[in-house]
Design an enzyme around this catalytic site. Structure first.
Site, PDB file in Angstrom:
ATOM      1  N   HIS A  63       1.934   9.634  -3.370  1.00  0.00           N
ATOM      2  CA  HIS A  63       2.386   8.271  -3.680  1.00  0.00           C
ATOM      3  C   HIS A  63       3.502   8.390  -4.719  1.00  0.00           C
ATOM      4  O   HIS A  63       3.530   9.349  -5.498  1.00  0.00           O
ATOM      5  CB  HIS A  63       1.180   7.528  -4.270  1.00  0.00           C
ATOM      6  CG  HIS A  63       1.371   6.068  -4.499  1.00  0.00           C
ATOM      7  ND1 HIS A  63       2.019   5.572  -5.605  1.00  0.00           N
ATOM      8  CD2 HIS A  63       0.963   4.989  -3.791  1.00  0.00           C
ATOM      9  CE1 HIS A  63       2.001   4.243  -5.555  1.00  0.00           C
ATOM     10  NE2 HIS A  63       1.368   3.867  -4.467  1.00  0.00           N
ATOM     11  N   ASP A  94      -4.799  12.878  -8.284  1.00  0.00           N
ATOM     12  CA  ASP A  94      -4.606  11.435  -8.127  1.00  0.00           C
ATOM     13  C   ASP A  94      -5.748  10.937  -7.233  1.00  0.00           C
ATOM     14  O   ASP A  94      -5.728  11.129  -6.020  1.00  0.00           O
ATOM     15  CB  ASP A  94      -3.228  11.181  -7.498  1.00  0.00           C
ATOM     16  CG  ASP A  94      -3.046   9.725  -7.066  1.00  0.00           C
ATOM     17  OD1 ASP A  94      -4.011   8.943  -7.155  1.00  0.00           O
ATOM     18  OD2 ASP A  94      -1.930   9.393  -6.619  1.00  0.00           O
ATOM     19  N   GLN A 153      -7.135   6.858  -4.059  1.00  0.00           N
ATOM     20  CA  GLN A 153      -7.784   6.617  -2.756  1.00  0.00           C
ATOM     21  C   GLN A 153      -9.034   7.484  -2.589  1.00  0.00           C
ATOM     22  O   GLN A 153      -9.707   7.413  -1.557  1.00  0.00           O
ATOM     23  CB  GLN A 153      -6.808   6.914  -1.602  1.00  0.00           C
ATOM     24  CG  GLN A 153      -5.528   6.115  -1.626  1.00  0.00           C
ATOM     25  CD  GLN A 153      -5.748   4.623  -1.375  1.00  0.00           C
ATOM     26  OE1 GLN A 153      -6.794   4.188  -0.880  1.00  0.00           O
ATOM     27  NE2 GLN A 153      -4.766   3.816  -1.735  1.00  0.00           N
ATOM     28  N   LYS A 165      -8.937  -0.641  -6.924  1.00  0.00           N
ATOM     29  CA  LYS A 165      -9.204  -0.096  -5.579  1.00  0.00           C
ATOM     30  C   LYS A 165     -10.685   0.274  -5.436  1.00  0.00           C
ATOM     31  O   LYS A 165     -11.141   0.674  -4.378  1.00  0.00           O
ATOM     32  CB  LYS A 165      -8.326   1.130  -5.319  1.00  0.00           C
ATOM     33  CG  LYS A 165      -6.832   0.782  -5.248  1.00  0.00           C
ATOM     34  CD  LYS A 165      -6.017   1.993  -4.891  1.00  0.00           C
ATOM     35  CE  LYS A 165      -4.552   1.862  -5.252  1.00  0.00           C
ATOM     36  NZ  LYS A 165      -3.777   0.996  -4.375  1.00  0.00           N
ATOM     37  N   CYS A 172       4.670   2.745  -0.731  1.00  0.00           N
ATOM     38  CA  CYS A 172       5.056   3.477  -1.951  1.00  0.00           C
ATOM     39  C   CYS A 172       4.910   4.980  -1.762  1.00  0.00           C
ATOM     40  O   CYS A 172       4.456   5.691  -2.672  1.00  0.00           O
ATOM     41  CB  CYS A 172       4.236   3.023  -3.163  1.00  0.00           C
ATOM     42  SG  CYS A 172       4.399   1.290  -3.518  1.00  0.00           S
TER      43      CYS A 172
HETATM   44  N1  PLP Z   1      -1.821   6.936  -5.901  1.00  0.00           N
HETATM   45  C1  PLP Z   1      -2.238   6.567  -4.687  1.00  0.00           C
HETATM   46  C2  PLP Z   1      -2.675   7.622  -3.709  1.00  0.00           C
HETATM   47  C3  PLP Z   1      -2.267   5.218  -4.334  1.00  0.00           C
HETATM   48  O1  PLP Z   1      -2.671   4.847  -3.128  1.00  0.00           O
HETATM   49  C4  PLP Z   1      -1.848   4.264  -5.289  1.00  0.00           C
HETATM   50  C5  PLP Z   1      -1.815   2.825  -4.952  1.00  0.00           C
HETATM   51  O2  PLP Z   1      -1.660   2.445  -3.815  1.00  0.00           O
HETATM   52  C6  PLP Z   1      -1.449   4.702  -6.544  1.00  0.00           C
HETATM   53  C7  PLP Z   1      -1.437   6.048  -6.829  1.00  0.00           C
HETATM   54  C8  PLP Z   1      -1.022   3.740  -7.615  1.00  0.00           C
HETATM   55  O3  PLP Z   1      -2.097   2.954  -7.993  1.00  0.00           O
HETATM   56  P1  PLP Z   1      -1.910   1.693  -8.959  1.00  0.00           P
HETATM   57  O4  PLP Z   1      -0.839   0.849  -8.316  1.00  0.00           O
HETATM   58  O5  PLP Z   1      -3.250   1.042  -8.941  1.00  0.00           O
HETATM   59  O6  PLP Z   1      -1.518   2.210 -10.284  1.00  0.00           O
END
Ligand code: PLP
Length: 415
Positions: A133, A210, A213, A236, A374
Site C-alpha cells: 500500500h 503492515d 489487512q 479495519k 492506494c
Molecule cells: N496498509 C494496507 C495494506 C492497507 O490496506 C491500508 C488501508 O487501506 C493501509 C496500510 C493504510 O491504513 P489507514 O488508512 O487506516 O492508515
C-alpha cells in the site's frame, strides 16, 4: 479422524445472529438491502463498540495521564485497559510494547521518521514488496531521501505470491529495514511473513509488518512471527476511526528517540533540554483518541468472543465460494490467484470501466471499491491502473456473494 476437529464453517457461528450485532447492515441503499463488500476500506462496527464509545462519552470522558480526580483516573484505566487488550490480541510480551497511533499510515510514518533519524545511513537498503500500500512505500521514500538509503522491491509472481527466492536474493548485509504487508489489500495475498521475517533476521534487518489487512482476518502472534514491529488500524478491525497501534519489541522501543514532542511524552522539561518518558508514552505526544482506543478494546473483546480461527475458516469458505462464482462471469478477469488469500478479491471486466461496474453494483445496494486502492505499483505489475475490489468479512454471507455474482452477470451481459 476426529469429526469435530474440522466442522463445516457454517457451524462455527450463526452469521444471521452476528449480522444483527451490526446496525448498519440493517439499512437499505437505493431501496435494496445494503451488501457491504468494502470492509478492506473500513469495517462496520458492532453495537458493542458503538455502545462502548457512547458510554465513555456519557459517563467517563476525561483527559488521561494528567488528572487525579475520579474521572481522570477512570479514563486512564480505560485507555490503559485497551492497550492491554491490544497487547494480548497480538501476543505481545507486555502492554508497554503497544504504542497508540491514529492508524497504520501514522504508525508507518512514525517508524520511517525515527529510522530516518537513527538507523539508516547512505547506501543502506530498505526492502519492500511489490504488493505494498502507498502507506508502506511513501514514508520509506521520505526516509531514503533524507538519509541516502535505497529502496529495493521484492517481486510477486503472476498469482500475486511473493517470489521467495528473489526476496531472499535481495536481502544482504546492507538490508537495514524490511517492511512488508501481511495481507495485500489488492490481491488478498497472505504473505509468508514468518518465513520472510526469519530470512531477514539472518541479515540482522529490522522487520516491520503492515498488518492493516492482517489482523481482521488472521490470528496474529507477533512473537511467533518474530517481527520487530507490527502496525494496524482500528477502523479495519471493527473499531472507530482515529486509532491504531504499533507493536514493537521493548528492546527496540527503548533504543528509539521520540518523533513528536509535546505533553505526555516527557520526563523533565527545561528550556535548555528535555528528558523523555519511557515507552510507550515517549511516542504518544499530546491527547490521544481516548474514546476510540476504548472502542478498539471493545472491538477486540467482540472478536475474541467469535474467535479469529473461526473467522478465518468461515471467510476462507466464503471467499472460495465467491471466487468460483466470479469465474463464471463473462469477460471477468481475476487479478492474482494467491495460494493463501485474505478477505480481498480484485477483478476487471473487459470493456466496462471499473467505476461503471462499481456504480452499477451500488444501484443494487452492493458497496465495493473501484480505483487504485492506494496501491498503484501492484496494479501496474498486472498491467492495470485500477480494479474492482469486493472485500469480505465474517458478517458477509454466501447469499450476498451470490447477489454480487448475479449482478455482475447482468452487468457483463450489457457489454
Ligand atoms: N496498509 C494496507 C495494506 C492497507 O490496506 C491500508 C488501508 O487501506 C493501509 C496500510 C493504510 O491504513 P489507514 O488508512 O487506516 O492508515
Amino acid at each position: 479422524m476426529n469429526q469435530n476437529a474440522n466442522p463445516p464453517a457454517a457451524s462455527l457461528f450463526n452469521v444471521e445472529t452476528i449480522r444483527r450485532d451490526f446496525p448498519i447492515l440493517q439499512r437499505e441503499v437505493h431501496g435494496k438491502p445494503l451488501i457491504w463488500l468494502d470492509s478492506a476500506a473500513t469495517a462496520q462496527k458492532p453495537q458493542a463498540v458503538i455502545d462502548r464509545v457512547a458510554r465513555y462519552y456519557e459517563h467517563e470522558n476525561s483527559n488521561i495521564h494528567r488528572g487525579t480526580h475520579t474521572l481522570a483516573t477512570g479514563a486512564d484505566a480505560a485507555y490503559e485497559g485497551a492497550r492491554a487488550k491490544v497487547a494480548a490480541f497480538l501476543g505481545a510480551a507486555s502492554p508497554q510494547e503497544i504504542v497508540f497511533v491514529r492508524g497504520t499510515t501514522e504508525g508507518l510514518n512514525l517508524l520511517a521518521a525515527i529510522f530516518g533519524e537513527t538507523l539508516l545511513r547512505p547506501g543502506d537498503e530498505i526492502l519492500l514488496t511489490e504488493a505494498e500500500h502507498h502507506a508502506n512505500i511513501v514514508p520509506w521514500q521520505f526516509a531514503a531521501k533524507k538519509t541516502g538509503a535505497v529502496i529495493r522491491v521484492a517481486p510477486v509472481d503472476d498469482n500475486g505470491d511473493i517470489l521467495l527466492e528473489e526476496y531472499a536474493r535481495l536481502l544482504g548485509p546492507r538490508t537495514r529495514v524490511v517492511s512488508i504487508t501481511h495481507i495485500s489489500n489488492v490481491l488478498g495475498t497472505v504473505m509468508p511473513i514468518r518465513e520472510m521475517t526469519a530470512l531477514a533476521k539472518r541479515h540482522g534487518a529490522t522487520v516491520v509488518i503492515d498488518g492493516a489487512q492482517g489482523v481482521p482476518h488472521r490470528r496474529v502472534n507477533v512473537r511467533e512471527i518474530g517481527c520487530d514491529f507490527y502496525v494496524f488500524s482500528g477502523h479495519k478491525l471493527f473499531a472507530p476511526t482515529g486509532i491504531g497501534a504499533v507493536y514493537g519489541r521493548m528492546e527496540k522501543w527503548e533504543q528509539l528517540p521520540p518523533w513528536q514532542g509535546g505533553g505526555n511524552m516527557v520526563d523533565k522539561v527545561m528550556f535548555e533540554n528535555t528528558s523523555f518518558a519511557q515507552p510507550p508514552k515517549r511516542f504518544e505526544a499530546g491527547t490521544p483518541a481516548v474514546a476510540s482506543a476504548v472502542g478498539l478494546g471493545a472491538a477486540i473483546d467482540y472478536l475474541n468472543g467469535i474467535g479469529l480461527d473461526a473467522i478465518e475458516r468461515y471467510e476462507t469458505e466464503l471467499v472460495a465460494y465467491a471466487l468460483e462464482g466470479l469465474g463464471s462471469v463473462g469477460g471477468l478477469r481475476l487479478i492474482g490467484m494467491p495460494k493463501d488469500r485474505g478477505g480481498v478479491i480484485s477483478f476487471v471486466i473487459e470493456g466496462i470501466p471499473d467505476l461503471e461496474v462499481a456504480s452499477a453494483l451500488d444501484a443494487e445496494g452492493i458497496a465495493v471499491r473501484a480505483g487504485t486502492h492506494c496501491a498503484q505499483p501492484i496494479l501496474r505489475r498486472f498491467g492495470l491502473e485500477s480494479s474492482v475490489r469486493p472485500s469480505f468479512a465474517f458478517y458477509n454471507t454466501k447469499a450476498e456473494a451470490g447477489a454480487l455474482i448475479e449482478t455482475l452477470h447482468s452487468i457483463g451481459a450489457r457489454r
